[in-house]
Design a protein around this motif. Sequence first.
Motif, PDB file in Angstrom:
ATOM      1  N   VAL A  87     -26.202 -15.773  19.103  1.00 41.09           N
ATOM      2  CA  VAL A  87     -25.383 -16.931  18.704  1.00 41.09           C
ATOM      3  C   VAL A  87     -25.730 -18.133  19.576  1.00 41.09           C
ATOM      4  N   TYR A  88     -25.398 -19.314  19.073  1.00 43.63           N
ATOM      5  CA  TYR A  88     -25.562 -20.519  19.888  1.00 43.63           C
ATOM      6  C   TYR A  88     -24.361 -20.657  20.814  1.00 43.63           C
ATOM      7  N   GLY A  89     -24.617 -20.862  22.118  1.00 41.75           N
ATOM      8  CA  GLY A  89     -23.530 -21.093  23.073  1.00 41.75           C
ATOM      9  C   GLY A  89     -23.152 -22.559  23.106  1.00 41.75           C
ATOM     10  N   ASP A  90     -22.100 -22.892  23.871  1.00 35.81           N
ATOM     11  CA  ASP A  90     -21.662 -24.280  23.985  1.00 35.81           C
ATOM     12  C   ASP A  90     -22.748 -25.163  24.601  1.00 35.81           C
ATOM     13  N   ASP A  91     -23.659 -24.529  25.362  1.00 39.91           N
ATOM     14  CA  ASP A  91     -24.738 -25.299  25.997  1.00 39.91           C
ATOM     15  C   ASP A  91     -25.890 -25.574  25.022  1.00 39.91           C
ATOM     16  N   GLY A  92     -25.757 -25.129  23.756  1.00 40.22           N
ATOM     17  CA  GLY A  92     -26.807 -25.384  22.763  1.00 40.22           C
ATOM     18  C   GLY A  92     -27.931 -24.357  22.802  1.00 40.22           C
ATOM     19  N   HIS A  93     -27.856 -23.407  23.772  1.00 37.73           N
ATOM     20  CA  HIS A  93     -28.899 -22.375  23.849  1.00 37.73           C
ATOM     21  C   HIS A  93     -28.436 -21.103  23.152  1.00 37.73           C
ATOM     22  N   VAL A  94     -29.417 -20.316  22.659  1.00 40.36           N
ATOM     23  CA  VAL A  94     -29.046 -19.053  22.026  1.00 40.36           C
ATOM     24  C   VAL A  94     -28.916 -17.958  23.084  1.00 40.36           C
ATOM     25  N   HIS A  95     -27.997 -17.041  22.855  1.00 39.95           N
ATOM     26  CA  HIS A  95     -27.872 -15.879  23.738  1.00 39.95           C
ATOM     27  C   HIS A  95     -27.328 -14.711  22.927  1.00 39.95           C
ATOM     28  N   SER A  96     -27.539 -13.507  23.470  1.00 36.06           N
ATOM     29  CA  SER A  96     -27.119 -12.308  22.753  1.00 36.06           C
ATOM     30  C   SER A  96     -25.687 -11.936  23.144  1.00 36.06           C
ATOM     31  N   GLN A  97     -24.816 -11.902  22.159  1.00 30.38           N
ATOM     32  CA  GLN A  97     -23.393 -11.625  22.359  1.00 30.38           C
ATOM     33  C   GLN A  97     -23.046 -10.417  21.482  1.00 30.38           C
ATOM     34  N   LEU A  98     -22.801  -9.269  22.089  1.00 28.82           N
ATOM     35  CA  LEU A  98     -22.705  -8.038  21.294  1.00 28.82           C
ATOM     36  C   LEU A  98     -21.323  -7.388  21.355  1.00 28.82           C
ATOM     37  N   THR A  99     -20.274  -8.221  21.415  1.00 22.63           N
ATOM     38  CA  THR A  99     -18.918  -7.671  21.375  1.00 22.63           C
ATOM     39  C   THR A  99     -18.588  -7.240  19.941  1.00 22.63           C
ATOM     40  N   ALA A 100     -17.566  -6.397  19.812  1.00 23.71           N
ATOM     41  CA  ALA A 100     -17.163  -5.935  18.477  1.00 23.71           C
ATOM     42  C   ALA A 100     -16.847  -7.113  17.566  1.00 23.71           C
ATOM     43  N   ALA A 101     -16.122  -8.107  18.099  1.00 23.83           N
ATOM     44  CA  ALA A 101     -15.711  -9.244  17.256  1.00 23.83           C
ATOM     45  C   ALA A 101     -16.913 -10.056  16.783  1.00 23.83           C
TER      46      ALA A 101
END
Length: 318
Positions: A87-101
Motif C-alpha cells: 500500500v501507499y503510506g502517508d509519505d507517498g512510498h509503498v510498503h508491505s502491510q500484512l495485517t488482517a484488515a
Amino acid sequence: MKHRPLPGTDLSLSVVGFGAWAIGGRHWGGTDTADAIAAVHAAIEAGITWFDTAPIYGDGQSDVLLRQALGDIHREGLTVATKVGVVYGDDGHVHSQLTAATLREDLGHTLDRLGTDHVDLLQVHWPCEHDTPLEETFGTLADLRAEGLFRHLGVCNYRADALAQIRAITPIVSLQAGLSMLRREVEHDGLAWCRETGVGFLAYEPLGRGLLTGKYTHVPTFGDDDMRRFDDRFKGHRFEHARRLTADLTRIGRKVGVPPAAIAIGWVATRPGVTAVIAGARTPEQVRQNALAGSIIDHVKLWEIVDRVAGLHGGTPR
Ligand SMILES: NC(=O)c1ccc[n+]([C@@H]2O[C@H](COP(=O)([O-])OP(=O)(O)OC[C@H]3O[C@@H](n4cnc5c(N)ncnc54)[C@H](OP(=O)(O)O)[C@@H]3O)[C@@H](O)[C@H]2O)c1
C-alpha cells in the motif's frame, strides 16, 4: 505455446504469462489505454493464458485495463493472478502491510476492479515491513481462501527460510520472484527451495525491464515517472554488460528466427524448477515477440548454447 501445470492445482499456465505492471503506467512513464488493451488481446491470440496484476500497479489501473480487455475474467482457460499487501503510506512510498484488515480490504478492492467475486491465484506481494506475525497474515489468508475469494495462495519475494515457515501455517502453490540472465540470485534460494518442495515458481522481470530485448543500443534516458531512470542496470558498465549479452542473444535468435526477447524469456523458462515466466509488455508487437519463447521451449540444443552464453557473461556486474 507450451503449457505447464501449476503443481498442486488444476491450473495449466502458458510458459509465457502477461505481466500487467507496465500497462498500469505509474513508474513506467505512463500508459496508452488502446495499446494496453490491444496488447492483452494479442496475448490471448498468441496463446498466453494467464495475466499477473496487483493493486499497486498504476494504483489499480492495471486491474481496470485487464477487466476492460478481458471482459469476463473467468473465460474458459484464462487465469488471472493478483496480489495483496502493498500500500501507499502517508509519505507517498509503498510498503508491505500484512495485517488482517489490510489484506481483506486490499483483496476486496482488487476483486471489485477486476469485476469478479474470486480469482484463481492470490499472491502476497512482498514480505511484511512491519511487525505483523506470519501467523496473522497467513491465518487470515487461509480464512479468505475458505470464504471462496480466491482458489490458490502464492507468495512473492520471500526467502527459503520464510517459505518453510509459511508452509507450516497454510499451503502455498507458488513463489513469484525475479529471475533473468541479469538477475540470478534466486537460483540458490527460492528457486532451489521450490525445486525441493515441488512448489511452483513464477519468474518475473525476464527481460531486465527491456534491457534484453535489443532495443537499447545506447544508454537511454527516461522521464521522471519512469523508475528505469534510477535503475543502475541502465547506466555505465552494467548497461554495457547487458548490451553485449543482448548482442549475443540477437545472434543466436537470428539462427532460429526469433528476437532476443524470446531467447531471454525462453532461457528463464528452461531453468530447472521454473513453472512459467511473466513477461511485461505494452504493445501487441512486444507481446507477439515475447510469446515466441513458447514455441522454441523444447529445442534442447538451443538452450544448451544459450545457457553457455549466459554463463560466460556471468550475471550483472556490481
Ligand atoms: N511480484 C513482484 O514483486 C513483481 C516485481 C516485478 C514484476 N512483477 C511482474 O512481472 C511482470 C514482468 O516484469 P517487468 O514488467 O517488471 O519486467 P520485464 O518483463 O523484464 O520488462 C517488461 C518491459 O520491457 C519492455 N518490453 C517488453 N517486451 C518487449 C519487446 N519484445 N521489445 C521491446 N521492449 C519490450 C516493455 O517496456 P517499454 O515498452 O517501456 O520499453 C515492458 O514493459 C510485471 O509486469 C509484473 O506482472 C512482479
